[in-house]
Design a protein around this motif. Structure first.
Motif, short mmCIF file in Angstrom:
data_model
loop_
_atom_site.label_atom_id
_atom_site.label_comp_id
_atom_site.label_asym_id
_atom_site.label_seq_id
_atom_site.Cartn_x
_atom_site.Cartn_y
_atom_site.Cartn_z
N PRO A 162 -10.36 -3.63 2.40
CA PRO A 162 -8.93 -3.28 2.44
C PRO A 162 -8.35 -3.46 3.83
CG PRO A 162 -10.28 -1.29 2.33
CD PRO A 162 -11.21 -2.45 2.13
N VAL A 189 -0.19 -3.80 -4.20
CA VAL A 189 -1.29 -3.31 -3.37
C VAL A 189 -2.46 -4.28 -3.40
CG1 VAL A 189 -3.03 -1.48 -3.19
CG2 VAL A 189 -0.62 -0.88 -3.54
N ARG A 192 -2.41 -2.26 7.39
CA ARG A 192 -1.24 -2.56 6.56
C ARG A 192 -1.00 -1.46 5.53
NH1 ARG A 192 0.14 -8.40 3.78
NH2 ARG A 192 2.27 -7.85 3.14
N LEU A 193 -2.09 -0.94 4.99
CA LEU A 193 -1.96 0.13 4.00
C LEU A 193 -1.26 1.33 4.60
CD1 LEU A 193 -2.64 1.42 1.26
CD2 LEU A 193 -4.89 2.02 2.19
N ARG A 194 -1.66 1.71 5.81
CA ARG A 194 -1.02 2.86 6.46
C ARG A 194 0.43 2.56 6.82
NH1 ARG A 194 -6.20 4.19 10.33
NH2 ARG A 194 -7.36 5.45 8.79
N MET A 215 -3.65 -4.75 0.78
CA MET A 215 -3.74 -3.35 1.20
C MET A 215 -5.02 -2.71 0.68
SD MET A 215 0.09 -1.69 1.15
CE MET A 215 0.84 -2.52 -0.24
N HIS A 216 -5.32 -2.96 -0.59
CA HIS A 216 -6.60 -2.52 -1.15
C HIS A 216 -6.91 -3.36 -2.38
CE1 HIS A 216 -10.04 -0.11 -2.06
NE2 HIS A 216 -9.77 0.76 -1.09
N ALA A 218 -6.24 2.95 -3.14
CA ALA A 218 -5.43 3.01 -1.93
C ALA A 218 -5.01 4.44 -1.62
CB ALA A 218 -4.21 2.11 -2.08
N GLN A 247 2.48 0.52 5.19
CA GLN A 247 3.30 0.39 3.98
C GLN A 247 3.35 1.66 3.14
OE1 GLN A 247 5.11 -2.27 4.54
NE2 GLN A 247 4.56 -3.54 2.78
#
Length: 417
Positions: free
Chosen positions: A4, A77, A8-10, A82-83, A90, A12
């Protein structure tokens, strides 16, 4: 296996503008529910709207809530990196493992039942509201607008207080809100409580199938059908040759119009400034303005008193008819021979006494034979004043609007003066 993209996940999904969304997703997971279908955020902030737009690549709308497709979000996602394992993974990567147990689910279910208990109690002593209170859609709407059992419980208590006061007799909207909740703005159009109350009004007190197309007009009409005033001037009634007794404020408005046989629009403000008083006598009541306009054209001052409810009866119309009946007037009513017309007539019959004016089974037979009727559609309605009328309408499957029997109605008016 693809790793992941945590940064970017954090960026977004891990910010303050998506915190409420992520918490709602965790709640679903904790209840053992899949992250599919839709999720709504009530009263979103501008930052939350922008975050949803950024995630899904489209504007989320400008309503009082934002609806998010979880299936689309899951794909975003996965595709964005992101994951790779999707939305649920996620959420756990951002917030930690989500415990799901039978105890948690049972406690959650019990909390929602407790929150909805006021509606169950209301349905037991207000039988006309029982079906709406017990409807699954009502519970779903309460959950969607509240988000948590705690908020839902407070909302349900306020909802019961408002509904217990309905139908009202011309109470202003803000005054109703203050009486029920202590907040004059609790029933404003963008508040969850107003959405719930109008859902009940539509199910219980709205007699017709059609509603105005404008949202503002629709809200005003729904409130009006429950006897609640958005303002004193929006509720009106159309009359011809209806004259208040001399010496009253209304006499100054109604007498000159009756002398010339001109239609007159009375507002609820005019009807509510004093207790309206009218002399006894015969008063005809119709559903459609076309009838009243034709009577004014053909008969003018010679037409007997005529009131037009103009479809869904307004609070002004109901107040006027009640005042006429209290003064000893004999009301005779005619409406459209369709299911909406029967609903309106049943509503009027529940508020004021009236006799049918060419509005029974015998008149329907004649109208179907003499006119060119349309096709009857919609949900059948029992005519509370004539059981045979509903049976005949079902059998013929024909609707007859007032305009098709206009000559007969005008002949009655001409002969009854």
């Amino acid at each position: 296996m693809t790793e992941p993209d945590v940064e970017r996940l954090r960026r977004q999904l891990g910010g303050a503008d998506t915190e409420r969304l992520v918490q709602r997703l965790r709640q679903r997971m904790a209840r053992g529910q899949p992250l599919t279908g839709t999720l709504s955020l009530s009263q979103p902030t501008p930052a939350e709207r922008l975050a949803v737009q950024r995630l899904l690549g489209r504007r989320p709308g400008r309503g009082t809530s934002v609806t998010i497709s979880l299936d689309d979000l899951d794909q975003v996602v996965r595709r964005s990196g992101m994951h790779p394992d999707g939305l649920a993974a996620a959420v756990e990567r951002l917030t930690g493992p989500v415990p799901v147990s039978a105890e948690i689910r049972a406690a959650e279910a019990a909390a929602w039942r407790t929150a909805a208990a006021p509606l169950e109690r209301l349905g037991r002593y207000r039988t006309e509201l029982a079906d709406w209170c017990a409807d699954r859609g009502t519970g779903t709407l309460l959950r969607r607008l509240s988000g948590t059992p705690a908020v839902a419980g407070r909302l349900a208590e306020d909802l019961v207080e408002v509904l217990a006061s309905l139908p009202a007799d011309g109470v202003p909207l803000a005054r109703l809100a203050v009486r029920a909740t202590g907040d004059a703005h609790a029933l404003d159009s963008d508040r969850p409580l107003a959405t719930l109350v109008l859902s009940a009004v539509r199910a219980v007190w709205w007699p017709g199938d059609d509603e105005p197309t404008s949202p503002a007009e629709r809200r005003r009409a729904l409130w009006d059908s429950a006897g609640v005033l958005v303002d004193e001037l929006s509720s009106t009634v159309l009359v011809l040759n209806v004259t208040a007794i001399p010496g009253s404020r209304l006499h100054a408005f109604t007498a000159p119009a009756a002398m010339t046989g001109e239609p007159l629009v009375l507002t609820l403000r005019q009807l509510g400034r004093e207790r309206p008083s009218f002399p006894a006598g015969d008063v005809h009541v119709c559903e459609n303005p076309t009838v009243l306009a034709a009577a004014a054209d053909r008969l003018g001052p010679a037409c007997p008193p005529l009131v037009c409810v103009n479809g869904q009866p307004s609070t002004a119309a109901l107040r006027l008819l009640a005042a006429l009946a209290a003064g000893g007037a004999q009301l005779s009513y005619h409406g459209d021979f369709d299911w909406g017309g029967l609903r309106i007539a049943n509503l009027l019959r529940s508020r004021v006494p009236w006799q049918p004016w060419r509005y029974d089974a015998a008149a329907y037979r004649v109208a179907v034979a003499d006119a060119t009727p349309g096709t009857l559609t919609g949900q059948p309605v029992e005519a509370g004043w004539d059981a045979d009328l509903t049976r005949l309408m079902r059998g013929h499957g024909a609707r007859v609007e007032e305009e098709l029997v206009l000559d007969a109605l005008l002949a009655d008016l001409a002969g009854s003066r």
